[in-house]
Design a protein around this motif. Sequence first.
Motif, PDB file in Angstrom:
ATOM      1  N   UNK A   1       0.942  -1.307   0.065  1.00  0.00           N
ATOM      2  CA  UNK A   1      -0.009   0.092  -0.019  1.00  0.00           C
ATOM      3  C   UNK A   1       0.771   1.341  -0.048  1.00  0.00           C
ATOM      4  N   UNK A   2       2.050   1.314   0.865  1.00  0.00           N
ATOM      5  CA  UNK A   2       2.898   2.250   0.771  1.00  0.00           C
ATOM      6  C   UNK A   2       3.555   2.565  -0.611  1.00  0.00           C
ATOM      7  N   UNK A   3       3.659   1.421  -1.290  1.00  0.00           N
ATOM      8  CA  UNK A   3       4.276   1.561  -2.685  1.00  0.00           C
ATOM      9  C   UNK A   3       3.267   2.082  -3.683  1.00  0.00           C
ATOM     10  N   UNK A   4       1.948   1.797  -3.710  1.00  0.00           N
ATOM     11  CA  UNK A   4       0.977   2.080  -4.495  1.00  0.00           C
ATOM     12  C   UNK A   4       0.724   3.540  -4.009  1.00  0.00           C
ATOM     13  N   UNK A   5       0.563   3.981  -2.853  1.00  0.00           N
ATOM     14  CA  UNK A   5       0.308   5.465  -2.608  1.00  0.00           C
ATOM     15  C   UNK A   5       1.646   6.159  -3.117  1.00  0.00           C
ATOM     16  N   UNK A   6       2.672   5.762  -3.128  1.00  0.00           N
ATOM     17  CA  UNK A   6       4.021   6.433  -3.639  1.00  0.00           C
ATOM     18  C   UNK A   6       3.872   6.923  -5.158  1.00  0.00           C
ATOM     19  N   UNK A   7       3.537   5.690  -5.985  1.00  0.00           N
ATOM     20  CA  UNK A   7       3.652   5.877  -7.267  1.00  0.00           C
ATOM     21  C   UNK A   7       2.321   6.611  -8.063  1.00  0.00           C
ATOM     22  N   UNK A   8       1.105   6.651  -6.953  1.00  0.00           N
ATOM     23  CA  UNK A   8      -0.183   7.037  -7.841  1.00  0.00           C
ATOM     24  C   UNK A   8      -0.358   8.705  -7.712  1.00  0.00           C
ATOM     25  N   UNK A   9       0.465   9.269  -7.420  1.00  0.00           N
ATOM     26  CA  UNK A   9       0.304  10.659  -7.226  1.00  0.00           C
ATOM     27  C   UNK A   9      -0.196  11.233  -8.691  1.00  0.00           C
ATOM     28  N   UNK A  10      -1.447  12.104  -8.613  1.00  0.00           N
ATOM     29  CA  UNK A  10      -1.952  12.508  -9.687  1.00  0.00           C
ATOM     30  C   UNK A  10      -3.203  11.744 -10.252  1.00  0.00           C
ATOM     31  N   UNK A  11      -3.138  10.597  -9.797  1.00  0.00           N
ATOM     32  CA  UNK A  11      -4.104   9.596 -10.182  1.00  0.00           C
ATOM     33  C   UNK A  11      -5.475   9.738  -9.304  1.00  0.00           C
ATOM     34  N   UNK A  12      -6.768   9.426  -9.885  1.00  0.00           N
ATOM     35  CA  UNK A  12      -7.945   9.550  -8.967  1.00  0.00           C
ATOM     36  C   UNK A  12      -8.025   8.203  -7.982  1.00  0.00           C
ATOM     37  N   UNK A  13      -8.765   8.561  -6.927  1.00  0.00           N
ATOM     38  CA  UNK A  13      -8.894   7.355  -6.166  1.00  0.00           C
ATOM     39  C   UNK A  13      -9.346   6.204  -6.886  1.00  0.00           C
ATOM     40  N   UNK A  14     -10.408   6.501  -7.731  1.00  0.00           N
ATOM     41  CA  UNK A  14     -11.074   5.606  -8.600  1.00  0.00           C
ATOM     42  C   UNK A  14     -10.011   4.902  -9.530  1.00  0.00           C
ATOM     43  N   UNK A  15      -9.158   5.436 -10.183  1.00  0.00           N
ATOM     44  CA  UNK A  15      -8.067   4.999 -11.057  1.00  0.00           C
ATOM     45  C   UNK A  15      -7.313   3.973 -10.292  1.00  0.00           C
ATOM     46  N   UNK A  16      -6.869   4.473  -8.949  1.00  0.00           N
ATOM     47  CA  UNK A  16      -5.939   3.628  -8.209  1.00  0.00           C
ATOM     48  C   UNK A  16      -6.583   2.318  -7.719  1.00  0.00           C
ATOM     49  N   UNK A  17      -7.942   2.354  -7.408  1.00  0.00           N
ATOM     50  CA  UNK A  17      -8.545   1.031  -6.941  1.00  0.00           C
ATOM     51  C   UNK A  17      -8.722   0.194  -8.044  1.00  0.00           C
ATOM     52  N   UNK A  18      -9.292   0.677  -9.333  1.00  0.00           N
ATOM     53  CA  UNK A  18      -9.642  -0.170 -10.344  1.00  0.00           C
ATOM     54  C   UNK A  18      -8.257  -0.862 -10.933  1.00  0.00           C
ATOM     55  N   UNK A  19      -7.243   0.114 -10.972  1.00  0.00           N
ATOM     56  CA  UNK A  19      -5.875  -0.645 -11.332  1.00  0.00           C
ATOM     57  C   UNK A  19      -5.480  -1.683 -10.542  1.00  0.00           C
ATOM     58  N   UNK A  20      -5.642  -1.620  -9.293  1.00  0.00           N
ATOM     59  CA  UNK A  20      -4.970  -2.557  -8.403  1.00  0.00           C
ATOM     60  C   UNK A  20      -5.957  -3.594  -8.038  1.00  0.00           C
ATOM     61  N   UNK A  21      -7.311  -3.421  -8.060  1.00  0.00           N
ATOM     62  CA  UNK A  21      -8.258  -4.427  -7.558  1.00  0.00           C
ATOM     63  C   UNK A  21      -9.109  -4.807  -8.803  1.00  0.00           C
ATOM     64  N   UNK A  22      -9.001  -4.170 -10.100  1.00  0.00           N
ATOM     65  CA  UNK A  22      -9.728  -4.913 -11.109  1.00  0.00           C
ATOM     66  C   UNK A  22      -8.957  -5.255 -12.209  1.00  0.00           C
ATOM     67  N   UNK A  23      -8.263  -4.223 -12.855  1.00  0.00           N
ATOM     68  CA  UNK A  23      -7.301  -4.326 -14.024  1.00  0.00           C
ATOM     69  C   UNK A  23      -6.303  -5.470 -13.865  1.00  0.00           C
ATOM     70  N   UNK A  24      -5.519  -5.331 -12.763  1.00  0.00           N
ATOM     71  CA  UNK A  24      -4.410  -6.221 -12.569  1.00  0.00           C
ATOM     72  C   UNK A  24      -4.999  -7.632 -12.265  1.00  0.00           C
ATOM     73  N   UNK A  25      -6.039  -7.854 -11.563  1.00  0.00           N
ATOM     74  CA  UNK A  25      -6.417  -9.324 -11.360  1.00  0.00           C
ATOM     75  C   UNK A  25      -6.965  -9.923 -12.813  1.00  0.00           C
ATOM     76  N   UNK A  26      -7.661  -9.081 -13.629  1.00  0.00           N
ATOM     77  CA  UNK A  26      -7.942  -9.579 -14.866  1.00  0.00           C
ATOM     78  C   UNK A  26      -6.786  -9.807 -15.729  1.00  0.00           C
TER      79      UNK A  26
END
Length: 525
Positions: A345-370
């Motif tokens: 989570x620390x790493x994700x928060x560190x590299x996601x500056x400028x992204x919306x919360x929606x983009x961050x969650x969808x990237x991690x919890x939906x796109x990456x699993x697919x």
Amino acid sequence: MSESQAYATSSTPSAVRRLGDPVVLGVSIGFILGFIALSLYDVNMVADGIAAGFAWTASTLGSYFQWLLLLTFLVAMGLVFSPAASAKVGNLDVPEMSTFKWLSIIMCTLLAGGGVFFAAGEPVYHFVVTPPAFDTEAGTAEAIAGALAQSFMHWGFLAWAVLGSLTAVVLAHAHYVRGLPLQPRTLLTPVLGERVMHGWFGGVVDGLCVIAVVAGTVGPIGFLATQVSFGLHELFGLPEGYGTQLVILIGLGAVYVSSAMTGVHRGIQWLSRFNVILALVIAAVIFLFGPTRFLVNAFTQGFGEYLNAFFPMATMTTQTAPAWWMQWWTVFFFAWFIGYGPLMAIFVARISRGRTIRQMILAVAVMAPIATTIWFTLLGGSGIHYQLTGAIDLTSALNDFQFDVATLTVAQALPGGSLMALAILVLTTIFVATTGDSMSYAISVVGAGHDAPNVFVRAFWGIAMALMAAILLYMGAGQISALQQFIVITAIPVSLVLLPSLWTGPQAAMAMAREQGIVADPRRT
């Protein structure tokens, strides 16, 4: 000046002790030295003690781990559809890095060597040994969908969500808005107050999370050495022994330590991008020249079965499944992901500056699993095809949990034969390297309390994990297995760090949305 501001001021790079928080260092390094010393004193005692703790944790707290992952995913999906998800991370209007670079780092860091290591063998295992959630006859065409679905459950939505969705939101708000450090203890401040940031308790919390990540990372590093050593022996006739494994560890360590020392925007980003490109090339070759129609049909049926049996698989217990199966599969994997949770989570928060919360969650919890399910289908689905047609037979190897044999056997049966096997060994090596560099960086961030840790501290942690793997391999691969079993035990305290994010995650998102004017502040109406 508020307490948080005062702490943030005292946590700037110039004010932090050079090597980091002494409590964090003492707890984490003490564990490494203690584990090695006890293993040298009595290997069997350590292995037996960990095995007993592993079995007790899996049987007693397995359902708790399952519910934590399931609720994390469901709450995160609810947050995605809320107005608060439009808030941006890190007070930036434009993302720090391109979408491809960002997604590459996420995929390589979170999927890592574990997913690549199990991608070929796990689906085939569930094909030859029917999972408890299904009643199909093992080794038949009817067993294909269930085998893939069970693998998707272990490496899919639930696993990824706990690695960086709600927890990343909490850390992003605490760090970029309130000025608190990127440390696991920060996840507890909404519950226990900022006093937990000071003194020994916060250091112990951070130290326990570091231990979980060290245990979870040293395992793949060690097993990679055995896998590559076996592969080089099979492909080129090189000696398969400790000497070869040590050379592999030195080479691997040199790569990921160098990457970690150059930081997120250079080495880590470059290595991740190269790995994704190589993975795409391998995936394209398998899809175009392998059993294409079989893979398309298998993925369609497997993903459909995954969605259809999602809740039964996610909530299965020892009342409906054999205890050994739950212990070594679902509970083991879920506990492994929990152990990684805070630092990922620390790493994700560190590299996601400028992204919306929606983009961050969808990237991690939906796109990456697919993307992960597609990768498992390409490797594991191909393995099932070759097992079904009789081209290979992995039944005996997989019943002995020899996944290194499974990976190489499937790779050699793929288009290109030995060349494909060599490419997959390189890919697996770089995947593990991306885990090593990102976790060396994240551990250093935790110890330092800021996101620009000393370059030599990053090198220290990278070298320490490679050295620990080398020592444990010298004692025997069984000690690497013991260390991996220890992951399940470390998940107990780490899960308590993640638990509050079920409600503090949405609260942090709403606070960010109010601060950015996306949602009206009721206090001003």
